[in-house]
Motif scaffolding. Structure first.
Motif, mmCIF file in Angstrom:
data_model
loop_
_atom_site.group_PDB
_atom_site.id
_atom_site.type_symbol
_atom_site.label_atom_id
_atom_site.label_comp_id
_atom_site.label_asym_id
_atom_site.label_seq_id
_atom_site.Cartn_x
_atom_site.Cartn_y
_atom_site.Cartn_z
ATOM 1 N N ALA A 205 -1.051 -13.816 12.487
ATOM 2 C CA ALA A 205 -0.305 -12.822 11.722
ATOM 3 C C ALA A 205 1.172 -12.862 12.087
ATOM 4 C CB ALA A 205 -0.872 -11.429 11.969
ATOM 5 N N VAL A 206 1.458 -13.090 13.370
ATOM 6 C CA VAL A 206 2.840 -13.180 13.825
ATOM 7 C C VAL A 206 3.462 -14.518 13.409
ATOM 8 C CG1 VAL A 206 4.336 -13.250 15.856
ATOM 9 C CG2 VAL A 206 2.430 -11.628 15.770
ATOM 10 N N GLU A 207 2.745 -15.593 13.637
ATOM 11 C CA GLU A 207 3.307 -16.918 13.382
ATOM 12 C C GLU A 207 3.487 -17.219 11.896
ATOM 13 O OE1 GLU A 207 1.910 -20.310 15.494
ATOM 14 O OE2 GLU A 207 1.268 -19.143 17.251
ATOM 15 N N LEU A 208 2.641 -16.690 11.051
ATOM 16 C CA LEU A 208 2.700 -17.007 9.627
ATOM 17 C C LEU A 208 3.475 -15.978 8.810
ATOM 18 C CD1 LEU A 208 -0.949 -18.307 9.061
ATOM 19 C CD2 LEU A 208 1.109 -19.609 9.642
ATOM 20 N N ALA A 209 3.897 -14.908 9.433
ATOM 21 C CA ALA A 209 4.706 -13.901 8.735
ATOM 22 C C ALA A 209 6.098 -14.468 8.472
ATOM 23 C CB ALA A 209 4.808 -12.631 9.584
ATOM 24 N N PRO A 210 6.774 -14.005 7.424
ATOM 25 C CA PRO A 210 6.328 -12.986 6.462
ATOM 26 C C PRO A 210 5.615 -13.546 5.240
ATOM 27 C CG PRO A 210 8.622 -13.479 6.069
ATOM 28 C CD PRO A 210 8.198 -14.351 7.228
ATOM 29 N N GLU A 211 5.469 -14.879 5.149
ATOM 30 C CA GLU A 211 4.922 -15.472 3.937
ATOM 31 C C GLU A 211 3.433 -15.202 3.746
ATOM 32 O OE1 GLU A 211 6.844 -17.115 6.036
ATOM 33 O OE2 GLU A 211 8.660 -17.473 4.839
ATOM 34 N N ALA B 128 -8.398 -9.082 9.632
ATOM 35 C CA ALA B 128 -9.808 -9.308 9.945
ATOM 36 C C ALA B 128 -10.639 -8.077 9.632
ATOM 37 C CB ALA B 128 -9.981 -9.680 11.421
ATOM 38 N N ILE B 129 -11.894 -8.318 9.326
ATOM 39 C CA ILE B 129 -12.880 -7.254 9.179
ATOM 40 C C ILE B 129 -13.925 -7.440 10.264
ATOM 41 C CG2 ILE B 129 -14.036 -8.625 7.411
ATOM 42 C CD1 ILE B 129 -15.219 -6.055 6.278
ATOM 43 N N VAL B 130 -14.379 -6.325 10.822
ATOM 44 C CA VAL B 130 -15.408 -6.329 11.863
ATOM 45 C C VAL B 130 -16.635 -5.606 11.312
ATOM 46 C CG1 VAL B 130 -16.029 -5.441 14.142
ATOM 47 C CG2 VAL B 130 -13.776 -6.448 13.779
ATOM 48 N N PRO B 131 -17.577 -6.355 10.721
ATOM 49 C CA PRO B 131 -18.783 -5.708 10.202
ATOM 50 C C PRO B 131 -19.742 -5.341 11.337
ATOM 51 C CG PRO B 131 -18.369 -7.845 9.153
ATOM 52 C CD PRO B 131 -17.545 -7.777 10.400
ATOM 53 N N ILE C 96 -13.024 -6.556 2.202
ATOM 54 C CA ILE C 96 -12.385 -7.875 2.147
ATOM 55 C C ILE C 96 -11.464 -7.966 0.938
ATOM 56 C CG2 ILE C 96 -12.834 -10.339 1.822
ATOM 57 C CD1 ILE C 96 -15.494 -9.792 3.425
ATOM 58 N N ALA C 97 -11.921 -7.482 -0.198
ATOM 59 C CA ALA C 97 -11.095 -7.500 -1.407
ATOM 60 C C ALA C 97 -9.806 -6.719 -1.187
ATOM 61 C CB ALA C 97 -11.876 -6.936 -2.589
ATOM 62 N N PHE C 98 -9.899 -5.583 -0.536
ATOM 63 C CA PHE C 98 -8.699 -4.800 -0.227
ATOM 64 C C PHE C 98 -7.729 -5.604 0.628
ATOM 65 C CE2 PHE C 98 -6.842 -2.161 3.222
ATOM 66 C CZ PHE C 98 -5.811 -1.587 2.486
ATOM 67 N N LEU C 99 -8.224 -6.205 1.701
ATOM 68 C CA LEU C 99 -7.351 -6.943 2.615
ATOM 69 C C LEU C 99 -6.712 -8.149 1.949
ATOM 70 C CD1 LEU C 99 -9.412 -6.841 5.935
ATOM 71 C CD2 LEU C 99 -7.280 -5.621 5.435
ATOM 72 N N ALA C 100 -7.407 -8.769 1.018
ATOM 73 C CA ALA C 100 -6.880 -9.948 0.337
ATOM 74 C C ALA C 100 -5.933 -9.596 -0.795
ATOM 75 C CB ALA C 100 -8.028 -10.792 -0.203
ATOM 76 N N SER C 101 -5.901 -8.330 -1.194
ATOM 77 C CA SER C 101 -5.139 -7.919 -2.367
ATOM 78 C C SER C 101 -3.757 -7.385 -1.997
ATOM 79 C CB SER C 101 -5.900 -6.827 -3.122
ATOM 80 O OG SER C 101 -5.770 -5.574 -2.451
ATOM 81 N N LEU D 90 -0.128 -4.794 5.432
ATOM 82 C CA LEU D 90 -1.052 -4.978 6.549
ATOM 83 C C LEU D 90 -1.077 -6.434 6.972
ATOM 84 C CD1 LEU D 90 -2.145 -2.182 5.535
ATOM 85 C CD2 LEU D 90 -4.397 -2.959 6.272
ATOM 86 N N THR D 91 -0.805 -6.684 8.229
ATOM 87 C CA THR D 91 -1.047 -7.997 8.805
ATOM 88 C C THR D 91 -1.353 -7.825 10.281
ATOM 89 O OG1 THR D 91 -0.318 -10.306 8.800
ATOM 90 C CG2 THR D 91 1.324 -8.658 9.471
ATOM 91 N N GLY D 92 -2.243 -8.660 10.782
ATOM 92 C CA GLY D 92 -2.700 -8.521 12.164
ATOM 93 C C GLY D 92 -3.636 -7.346 12.371
#
Length: 253
Positions: free
Chosen positions: A173-179, A184-187, A228-233, A239-241
């Protein structure tokens, strides 16, 4: 098709898409307009899910791969990026749930758990980064075993791998920001084939749910797919990291 179209004109690659959470995620994202590219080990399962998505009016392609093999990770991502001419998000859902009491744990057991549950998502992500569009998203599927101990399962190697995936999520999340955003999700316990045989005694399961799960039930894969859909949208555009624990309350009791 769902009138909500958060993923219109976007392509999402989903690993572990032949069953369980991966399958549910493919259906959810396709219903919101995504072209979904399914990756997994069993071609018949992927073909079946792709057929279901298409029958519902969505767009789907697939590629078989053994994600324990670095070359298969690269090949699958290249195929996904080429399939629809773009790649906007990746859902790392493939994994295994091995069991071995720690005193009997072999180096091979350990390595296989790491390869399936940590190295595979790393390699898929590494291959995907050059193809992801600006504003892209990566969602890693970890496990409740990454954040709590599990008295009912002998899975130290699995737990370590899934905890490592959370560490990888934060660092990327740090290395690839801001692009690119990485979350993660923890089921917790989810009714998937991976859970089959885990506890088949109805009385034992009822007692476990009443004692350890405040929501008093096992999750449906579709409930994880919603997170997952929320996080990908773009709804999660700031939200990152982040790690979203979707466990019915297990981690708080």
């Amino acid at each position: 098709m769902n009138p909500v179209a958060r993923f219109r004109d976007r392509t999402v690659l989903i690993t572990g898409a032949g069953s369980g959470i991966g399958r549910a995620t493919a259906h959810r994202l396709a219903s919101e307009g995504a072209a979904v590219f399914l990756v997994g080990k069993t071609g018949a399962k992927l073909e079946a899910v792709a057929g279901e998505v298409k029958k519902a009016g969505g767009k789907a392609g697939f590629e078989t791969a053994d994600l324990r093999k670095p070359e298969d990770c690269r090949r699958a991502v290249e195929a996904g990026a080429k399939w629809n001419g773009r790649l906007d998000a990746v859902v790392n859902g493939a994994g295994t749930f091995p069991s071995a009491p720690f005193p009997n744990l072999t180096d091979e057991d350990w390595q296989q758990a790491i390869e399936s549950n940590l190295a595979a998502p790393m390699r898929v992500t590494r291959a995907a980064v050059p193809h992801l569009k600006k504003g892209g998203a990566i969602v890693n599927i970890s496990s409740i075993n990454a954040v709590i101990g599990d008295k009912l399962s002998a899975c130290s190697h699995y737990s370590a791998a899934k905890a490592g995936l959370l560490g990888l999520t934060r660092q990327l999340a740090v290395e690839l920001a801001p692009e690119i955003r990485v979350n993660a999700i923890v089921p917790g316990a989810v009714k998937t084939p991976m859970l089959d045989g885990w506890n088949e005694d109805p009385a034992d399961m009822k007692a476990w749910l009443e004692r350890f799960v405040p929501l008093n039930r096992i999750a449906r894969p579709e409930e994880m797919a919603g997170v997952i859909a929320f996080l990908a949208s773009d709804d999660a555009s700031y939200l990152t990291g982040a790690t979203i624990v979707a466990d019915g309350g297990v981690a708080i009791v």
